[in-house]
Design a protein around this motif. Structure first.
Motif, PDB file in Angstrom:
ATOM      1  N   SER A 108       0.852  -1.082   0.080  1.00  0.00           N
ATOM      2  CA  SER A 108      -0.060   0.192   0.015  1.00  0.00           C
ATOM      3  C   SER A 108       0.892   1.091   0.087  1.00  0.00           C
ATOM      4  N   CYS A 109       2.118   1.251   0.351  1.00  0.00           N
ATOM      5  CA  CYS A 109       2.869   2.384   0.369  1.00  0.00           C
ATOM      6  C   CYS A 109       4.388   2.346   0.118  1.00  0.00           C
ATOM      7  N   ASP A 110       5.131   2.174   0.936  1.00  0.00           N
ATOM      8  CA  ASP A 110       6.715   2.103   0.756  1.00  0.00           C
ATOM      9  C   ASP A 110       7.275   0.737   1.081  1.00  0.00           C
ATOM     10  N   GLU A 111       6.557  -0.502   1.530  1.00  0.00           N
ATOM     11  CA  GLU A 111       7.118  -1.869   1.648  1.00  0.00           C
ATOM     12  C   GLU A 111       6.322  -2.882   0.940  1.00  0.00           C
ATOM     13  N   THR A 112       7.336  -3.492   0.246  1.00  0.00           N
ATOM     14  CA  THR A 112       6.810  -4.512  -0.790  1.00  0.00           C
ATOM     15  C   THR A 112       7.040  -5.963   0.441  1.00  0.00           C
ATOM     16  N   ALA A 113       5.686  -6.489   0.625  1.00  0.00           N
ATOM     17  CA  ALA A 113       5.878  -7.631   1.689  1.00  0.00           C
ATOM     18  C   ALA A 113       4.823  -8.739   1.011  1.00  0.00           C
ATOM     19  N   ALA A 114       5.387  -9.817   1.785  1.00  0.00           N
ATOM     20  CA  ALA A 114       4.655 -11.126   1.567  1.00  0.00           C
ATOM     21  C   ALA A 114       4.771 -11.939   2.721  1.00  0.00           C
ATOM     22  N   SER A 115       3.620 -12.617   3.186  1.00  0.00           N
ATOM     23  CA  SER A 115       3.878 -13.791   4.223  1.00  0.00           C
ATOM     24  C   SER A 115       2.902 -14.814   4.061  1.00  0.00           C
ATOM     25  N   ILE A 116       3.226 -15.971   4.706  1.00  0.00           N
ATOM     26  CA  ILE A 116       2.644 -17.247   4.633  1.00  0.00           C
ATOM     27  C   ILE A 116       2.169 -17.445   6.297  1.00  0.00           C
ATOM     28  N   ILE A 117       0.986 -17.648   6.293  1.00  0.00           N
ATOM     29  CA  ILE A 117       0.276 -17.491   7.780  1.00  0.00           C
ATOM     30  C   ILE A 117      -0.557 -18.718   7.782  1.00  0.00           C
ATOM     31  N   THR A 118      -0.772 -19.604   8.973  1.00  0.00           N
ATOM     32  CA  THR A 118      -1.540 -20.505   9.115  1.00  0.00           C
ATOM     33  C   THR A 118      -2.232 -20.514  10.593  1.00  0.00           C
ATOM     34  N   GLU A 119      -2.472 -21.677  10.960  1.00  0.00           N
ATOM     35  CA  GLU A 119      -3.159 -21.760  12.377  1.00  0.00           C
ATOM     36  C   GLU A 119      -2.338 -22.955  13.272  1.00  0.00           C
ATOM     37  N   SER A 120      -2.146 -22.550  14.571  1.00  0.00           N
ATOM     38  CA  SER A 120      -1.708 -23.849  15.230  1.00  0.00           C
ATOM     39  C   SER A 120      -2.822 -24.922  15.489  1.00  0.00           C
ATOM     40  N   GLU A 121      -2.295 -25.877  16.160  1.00  0.00           N
ATOM     41  CA  GLU A 121      -3.563 -26.943  16.584  1.00  0.00           C
ATOM     42  C   GLU A 121      -4.633 -26.325  17.447  1.00  0.00           C
ATOM     43  N   LYS A 122      -3.989 -25.170  18.393  1.00  0.00           N
ATOM     44  CA  LYS A 122      -4.884 -24.653  19.228  1.00  0.00           C
ATOM     45  C   LYS A 122      -5.886 -23.506  18.557  1.00  0.00           C
ATOM     46  N   GLY A 123      -5.367 -23.128  17.371  1.00  0.00           N
ATOM     47  CA  GLY A 123      -6.146 -22.142  16.784  1.00  0.00           C
ATOM     48  C   GLY A 123      -5.465 -20.693  16.858  1.00  0.00           C
ATOM     49  N   ALA A 124      -4.048 -20.515  17.156  1.00  0.00           N
ATOM     50  CA  ALA A 124      -3.561 -19.428  17.312  1.00  0.00           C
ATOM     51  C   ALA A 124      -2.923 -19.248  15.961  1.00  0.00           C
ATOM     52  N   PRO A 125      -2.896 -17.819  15.642  1.00  0.00           N
ATOM     53  CA  PRO A 125      -2.104 -17.597  14.223  1.00  0.00           C
ATOM     54  C   PRO A 125      -0.685 -18.019  14.340  1.00  0.00           C
ATOM     55  N   LEU A 126      -0.206 -18.562  13.151  1.00  0.00           N
ATOM     56  CA  LEU A 126       1.211 -18.975  13.121  1.00  0.00           C
ATOM     57  C   LEU A 126       1.867 -18.515  11.841  1.00  0.00           C
ATOM     58  N   ILE A 127       2.926 -17.658  12.130  1.00  0.00           N
ATOM     59  CA  ILE A 127       3.473 -17.131  10.988  1.00  0.00           C
ATOM     60  C   ILE A 127       4.547 -17.970  10.384  1.00  0.00           C
ATOM     61  N   LEU A 128       4.202 -18.460   9.045  1.00  0.00           N
ATOM     62  CA  LEU A 128       5.405 -19.501   8.643  1.00  0.00           C
ATOM     63  C   LEU A 128       6.626 -18.494   8.052  1.00  0.00           C
ATOM     64  N   SER A 129       6.430 -17.331   7.682  1.00  0.00           N
ATOM     65  CA  SER A 129       7.394 -16.703   6.604  1.00  0.00           C
ATOM     66  C   SER A 129       6.972 -15.115   6.788  1.00  0.00           C
ATOM     67  N   TYR A 147       9.134 -19.777  -0.294  1.00  0.00           N
ATOM     68  CA  TYR A 147      10.149 -20.611  -0.085  1.00  0.00           C
ATOM     69  C   TYR A 147      10.668 -20.788   1.313  1.00  0.00           C
ATOM     70  N   GLU A 148      10.346 -19.617   2.133  1.00  0.00           N
ATOM     71  CA  GLU A 148      10.952 -19.607   3.498  1.00  0.00           C
ATOM     72  C   GLU A 148       9.875 -20.084   4.521  1.00  0.00           C
ATOM     73  N   SER A 149       8.511 -20.297   3.874  1.00  0.00           N
ATOM     74  CA  SER A 149       7.504 -21.156   4.535  1.00  0.00           C
ATOM     75  C   SER A 149       7.523 -22.533   4.605  1.00  0.00           C
ATOM     76  N   GLY A 150       8.282 -23.002   3.500  1.00  0.00           N
ATOM     77  CA  GLY A 150       8.714 -24.511   3.672  1.00  0.00           C
ATOM     78  C   GLY A 150       7.264 -25.163   3.027  1.00  0.00           C
ATOM     79  N   LYS A 151       6.506 -24.297   2.391  1.00  0.00           N
ATOM     80  CA  LYS A 151       5.543 -24.771   1.550  1.00  0.00           C
ATOM     81  C   LYS A 151       5.614 -24.571   0.207  1.00  0.00           C
ATOM     82  N   LYS A 152       4.427 -24.851  -0.662  1.00  0.00           N
ATOM     83  CA  LYS A 152       4.457 -24.886  -2.160  1.00  0.00           C
ATOM     84  C   LYS A 152       3.289 -24.021  -2.683  1.00  0.00           C
ATOM     85  N   PHE A 153       3.523 -23.484  -3.880  1.00  0.00           N
ATOM     86  CA  PHE A 153       2.208 -22.609  -4.233  1.00  0.00           C
ATOM     87  C   PHE A 153       1.011 -23.362  -4.234  1.00  0.00           C
ATOM     88  N   ASP A 154       1.082 -24.694  -4.683  1.00  0.00           N
ATOM     89  CA  ASP A 154      -0.504 -25.323  -4.802  1.00  0.00           C
ATOM     90  C   ASP A 154      -1.000 -25.681  -3.470  1.00  0.00           C
TER      91      ASP A 154
END
Ligand code: KG4
Ligand code: ZN
Length: 357
Positions: A13-34, A72-79
């Motif tokens: 939206s401004c001057d940071e180009t950013a991307a992140s992969i996020i999921t949930e832990s078993e307990k339902g807390a957010p988990l940042i993978l990258s 790549y840093e999340s250890g996941k694949k596009f699909d």
């Protein structure tokens, strides 16, 4: 075992180009993978602020690399991604369009849902990325683009208590820094100068200090500082001006935060009083320690998210995406970029000449 959703968040939206992969832990807390952030500080440093066309060009150059790195840093694949969430506003339209178009194209290619995210909603929920906090909480967002007090009641439910009627606080720091001959972003440099200065040397105006509830105004400070910088000759005087500016900001924020506390308490039945401070300016140690002390005095728990989650990032965009994904709140691929997109739809537009407070 049910597969936890895997969300790609994209922020431009401004001057940071950013991307992140996020999921949930078993307990339902957010988990940042990258959480990959590429800042454009070098692109804009000589201009005293963000130059939209240069910012957009830089986003275009980097967006694919940043997204690939986040995957790549999340250890996941596009699909394996379940949905793509991009910031759609508010922000610079030429910048928003880059992450928005990229996200839509990826969603189309992967045949996955697309989610348009309000950048401010990302900031509002960001403290939940690394802490379990219950709603409601009071948020003070102080960045280069926004200065707001928000009653955060839940996903999609916000009440704005106050906002700036002119410059954002980070913008005020950056403009003052520019007048003192410092590069963009000047906030951190002002903080360093201020440590060596006398905060009582210059008396600066405190616009709308005694009116307008917890609304804020910083533009008048710039005019006063411009006058003083014309007379300043020594390095010591520069430090004194930086310290006086920071002290004035502290006085304004202290008074307005107290008002926000009482408005927040009127609007909610509270078990615990929580105050979250986010945005780049929250890194300022002087402001932090004043707000921490104020919270201790007023019975609030103060929360300052870590700086990489406080400033602009894509993990917070992914988090909103995750919450919306769980509620199946998807968007169409013709969703527009929205330069203005208030979180509280009922809040009055408070910018420009003739604003009534
Ligand atoms: O949230 P952020 O990283 O990006 C957006 O503006 O969205 O905030 C950047 C702003 C800039 O205006 C910068 O000067 C200010 O935060 N800032 C500070 C400090 N660190 C960053 N302002 C005052 N003191 C600081 N230590
Ligand atoms: Zn922001």
């Amino acid at each position: 075992m049910i597969k936890k959703p895997l969300i790609l968040g994209i922020e431009t939206s401004c001057d940071e180009t950013a991307a992140s992969i996020i999921t949930e832990s078993e307990k339902g807390a957010p988990l940042i993978l990258s959480n990959v952030i590429s800042s454009q500080v070098d692109v804009h440093k000589d201009f005293g602020g963000v130059v939209p066309e240069l910012a957009a060009r830089s986003h275009i150059e980097k967006i694919d690399i940043i997204v690939k790195r986040a995957i790549y840093e999340s250890g996941k694949k596009f699909d394996e991604i379940d949905a793509i969430a991009s910031t759609a506003g508010p922000g610079l339209v030429v910048c928003l369009s880059v992450g928005l178009s990229f996200g839509k194209a990826l969603a189309l290619t992967l045949s996955k849902p697309f989610i348009a995210v309000n950048h401010l909603e990302g900031h509002a929920l960001s403290p939940k990325l690394n802490l379990k906090i219950d709603y409601p909480y009071l948020l003070l967002l102080i960045s280069g683009g926004h200065s707001q007090f928000l009653n955060v009641r839940g996903l999609g439910s916000y009440k704005r208590l106050g906002t700036t009627i002119d410059d954002a606080l980070g913008e005020a720091f950056d403009k003052t820094a520019k007048l003192l001959g410092l590069n963009f972003p000047g906030g951190p440099k002002i903080e360093i100068l201020a440590e060596k200065g006398n905060p009582d040397k210059y008396i600066l105006p405190k616009p709308i200090f005694n009116k307008g509830g917890c609304n804020l105004s910083f533009a008048g400070l710039k005019t006063a500082i411009l006058k003083i910088t014309k007379e300043i000759q020594t390095e010591k005087e520069k430090c004194d001006l930086a310290a006086s500016f920071q002290k004035t900001i502290n006085e304004i924020l202290r008074k307005k935060t107290k008002i926000a506390f009482s408005e927040f308490e009127k609007q909610n039945k509270l078990k615990e009083k929580i105050f979250v401070v986010a945005g780049g300016v929250a890194a300022n140690k002087n402001i932090r320690s004043m707000l921490v002390k104020l919270c201790e005095k007023e019975g609030y728990t103060s929360i300052f998210p870590p700086i990489e989650l406080c400033g602009d990032n894509a993990a917070m965009i992914g988090l909103v995406g995750l919450e919306k994904f769980k509620k199946k709140q998807f968007d169409k691929l013709d969703y527009p970029a929205k330069p203005r997109w208030p979180l509280d739809k009922d809040a009055a537009f408070l910018k420009g000449a003739g604003v009534k407070l």
